[in-house]
Design an enzyme around this catalytic site. Structure first.
Site, mmCIF file in Angstrom:
data_model
loop_
_atom_site.group_PDB
_atom_site.id
_atom_site.type_symbol
_atom_site.label_atom_id
_atom_site.label_comp_id
_atom_site.label_asym_id
_atom_site.label_seq_id
_atom_site.Cartn_x
_atom_site.Cartn_y
_atom_site.Cartn_z
ATOM 1 N N PRO A 123 10.894 -1.051 5.326
ATOM 2 C CA PRO A 123 10.523 -0.966 3.758
ATOM 3 C C PRO A 123 8.524 -1.458 4.172
ATOM 4 O O PRO A 123 8.246 -2.094 3.172
ATOM 5 C CB PRO A 123 10.685 -1.905 3.239
ATOM 6 C CG PRO A 123 11.842 -2.787 4.361
ATOM 7 C CD PRO A 123 11.795 -1.619 5.789
ATOM 8 N N TYR B 153 -1.875 3.213 3.233
ATOM 9 C CA TYR B 153 -1.175 2.876 2.521
ATOM 10 C C TYR B 153 -0.763 3.936 1.080
ATOM 11 O O TYR B 153 0.572 4.140 0.368
ATOM 12 C CB TYR B 153 -1.229 1.217 2.311
ATOM 13 C CG TYR B 153 -0.624 0.546 1.490
ATOM 14 C CD1 TYR B 153 0.345 -0.019 2.042
ATOM 15 C CD2 TYR B 153 -0.838 0.447 -0.103
ATOM 16 C CE1 TYR B 153 1.376 -1.135 1.048
ATOM 17 C CE2 TYR B 153 0.043 -0.165 -1.095
ATOM 18 C CZ TYR B 153 0.813 -1.034 -0.456
ATOM 19 O OH TYR B 153 1.510 -2.068 -0.903
ATOM 20 N N LYS C 229 6.865 3.275 1.751
ATOM 21 C CA LYS C 229 7.505 4.505 2.489
ATOM 22 C C LYS C 229 8.642 5.104 2.216
ATOM 23 O O LYS C 229 8.415 6.445 1.693
ATOM 24 C CB LYS C 229 6.603 5.027 3.794
ATOM 25 C CG LYS C 229 5.673 4.894 4.111
ATOM 26 C CD LYS C 229 4.434 4.851 3.033
ATOM 27 C CE LYS C 229 3.327 4.429 3.242
ATOM 28 N NZ LYS C 229 2.303 5.104 2.439
ATOM 29 N N HIS D 235 -2.333 -0.733 -8.686
ATOM 30 C CA HIS D 235 -3.055 -1.706 -7.924
ATOM 31 C C HIS D 235 -4.155 -0.436 -7.743
ATOM 32 O O HIS D 235 -3.686 0.204 -6.477
ATOM 33 C CB HIS D 235 -1.492 -2.150 -6.952
ATOM 34 C CG HIS D 235 -0.598 -3.371 -7.307
ATOM 35 N ND1 HIS D 235 -0.262 -4.057 -6.746
ATOM 36 C CD2 HIS D 235 -0.689 -3.541 -8.096
ATOM 37 C CE1 HIS D 235 0.295 -5.162 -7.897
ATOM 38 N NE2 HIS D 235 -0.135 -4.536 -8.725
ATOM 39 N N TYR E 72 1.059 -9.072 2.058
ATOM 40 C CA TYR E 72 2.599 -9.289 3.264
ATOM 41 C C TYR E 72 2.001 -10.453 4.076
ATOM 42 O O TYR E 72 0.989 -10.545 4.508
ATOM 43 C CB TYR E 72 2.212 -7.680 4.259
ATOM 44 C CG TYR E 72 2.785 -7.111 2.831
ATOM 45 C CD1 TYR E 72 3.651 -6.295 3.392
ATOM 46 C CD2 TYR E 72 2.091 -6.510 2.236
ATOM 47 C CE1 TYR E 72 4.035 -5.084 2.929
ATOM 48 C CE2 TYR E 72 2.338 -5.100 1.925
ATOM 49 C CZ TYR E 72 3.530 -4.256 1.815
ATOM 50 O OH TYR E 72 3.847 -3.452 1.354
#
Length: 390
Positions: free
Chosen positions: A293, A385, A297, A72, A201
């Site tokens: 979550p 990220y 991580k 990704h 998200y």
């Protein structure tokens, strides 16, 4: 039984550490209280940072991950009206890999016999002794027989509820830092294609939602719910309806509904135990820290612990480098706290907290709008990220 390192826990952290040590010629035995089938049946996250991918590459166990995993380049934040894409590849030059934690565990398990990594499953009543000295030992029972492993170092990779951290607490040592969140994540796993080729998200007036995937044909979705909720009260249709609302108009038309394979509610907390070492005992992964979550991580932070632990243990056994062991906790915790900060801040940004009022909501709106229009803000999020360097 005698070995140089006894590892408690045969999840991905324990197995990864065991393989790294065996590759350097360090003797080790892994103890696991569950069966192999149970370990593989646990449903966990699947977004891998470069540190995790790199360790699998280093071991030469990355073939299936490279074949089946989904690279990704970015991910999305949704504010109810729009998708804000964070282009990690363009901003940092790095990607993440979507590949289930179960699959990582399977790859590591299947390589044990060939690579001489001894794993004892169904090891009950595991107890640690003498961890504050130079000659610790671990006792356990299997099949009604009591066993003892003499080791020079014990490494706890046994999760939040395992005996390793409790062994340090039992000596009166250590300090706990904790934030318990007033909601949990209700997750649904289904054999349907994902609604977007990257994760979403979402912060919606009705609450948080996450659209993710395990493969091109298996999707994992989440919504936040109060901790008082029961999963039995949530039918598949009710979850799909809620997801369509919370993920917003860009994603909702692309949701494919299907029967759930698994549904569960996971509580959220931020937790750090320090130090991550006492004497002959080192802690890795969930035995020392928990992250919500939201930032993906958990497994990756365990992998960075394992990286530091493997480097320290190799230096100790190959070069008698005591300083490497002594530095382990401070080195690992420096990265742990940065990951905790990112996971906490993203959780705070994307969830509606019960105690929040109009001001807190206005701050979320302002922050999301700033992120949408600031390359600097997006770069900061992207580099966290994809994973800070080890």
């Amino acid at each position: 039984m005698k070995t140089q390192v006894c590892i408690i826990g045969a999840g991905p952290a324990g197995l990864l550490l065991g393989h790294l040590l065996r590759a350097e010629g360090v003797e080790c035995i892994v103890l696991e209280r569950r069966t192999p089938e149970y370990v593989l049946g646990r449903i966990r996250a699947g977004v891998l940072e470069q540190v995790t991918v790199g360790l699998m590459e280093r071991l030469g166990l990355d073939a299936r991950m490279k074949e089946e995993g989904l690279p990704h380049d970015g991910f999305n934040l949704a504010d109810g009206e729009r998708l804000i894409r964070i282009d990690c590849a363009e901003l940092t030059g790095r990607q993440v890999m979507v590949y289930g934690q179960t699959e990582i565990t399977r790859d590591l398990m299947e390589a044990c016999d060939e690579r001489g990594l001894e794993v004892v499953y169904e090891a009950q009543d595991v107890a640690l002794h003498g961890i504050d000295g130079d000659a610790p030992h671990v006792t356990f029972s299997k099949g009604g027989t009591s066993n003892t492993i003499d080791a020079r170092i014990v490494v706890g990779c046994d999760g939040f509820h395992g005996p390793s951290r409790q062994a340090i607490i039992g000596t009166g040592g250590g300090r706990e830092f904790e934030r318990v969140y007033p909601f949990g994540w209700l997750g649904i796993l289904a054999d349907v294609p994902p609604c977007n080729h990257e994760l979403i998200y979402a912060n919606h007036a009705r609450g948080f939602a996450l659209a993710s995937m395990r493969s091109a044909t298996r999707s994992r979705y989440y919504i936040d719910v109060p901790t008082s909720e029961n999963v039995e009260d949530w039918s598949d249709d009710r979850i799909w309806d809620e997801l369509a609302t919370r993920l917003g108009p860009d994603a909702a038309p692309h949701i494919t509904r299907g029967p759930s394979i698994e549904k569960s509610i996971a509580p959220l907390r931020s937790y750090v135990f320090a130090p991550m070492r006492l004497g002959a005992l080192m802690l890795c992964g969930d035995s020392a820290h928990i992250v919500p979550p939201t930032g993906a991580k958990g497994l990756n932070l365990a992998a960075s612990d394992v990286y530091y632990a493997a480097e320290a243990l190799t230096a100790f056994f190959q070069r008698s480098d005591n300083d490497a062991i002594a530095a382990y906790s401070d080195t690992a915790l420096a990265r742990v706290w940065k990951a905790e900060r990112f996971s906490w801040s993203l959780t705070r940004l994307m969830h509606r907290f019960p105690e929040d009022g109009a001001f807190e909501r206005a701050m979320q709106v302002a922050e999301l709008d700033y992120i949408a229009n600031s390359r600097a803000a997006q770069t900061s999020i992207a580099e966290n990220y994809v994973g800070l360097p080890v």
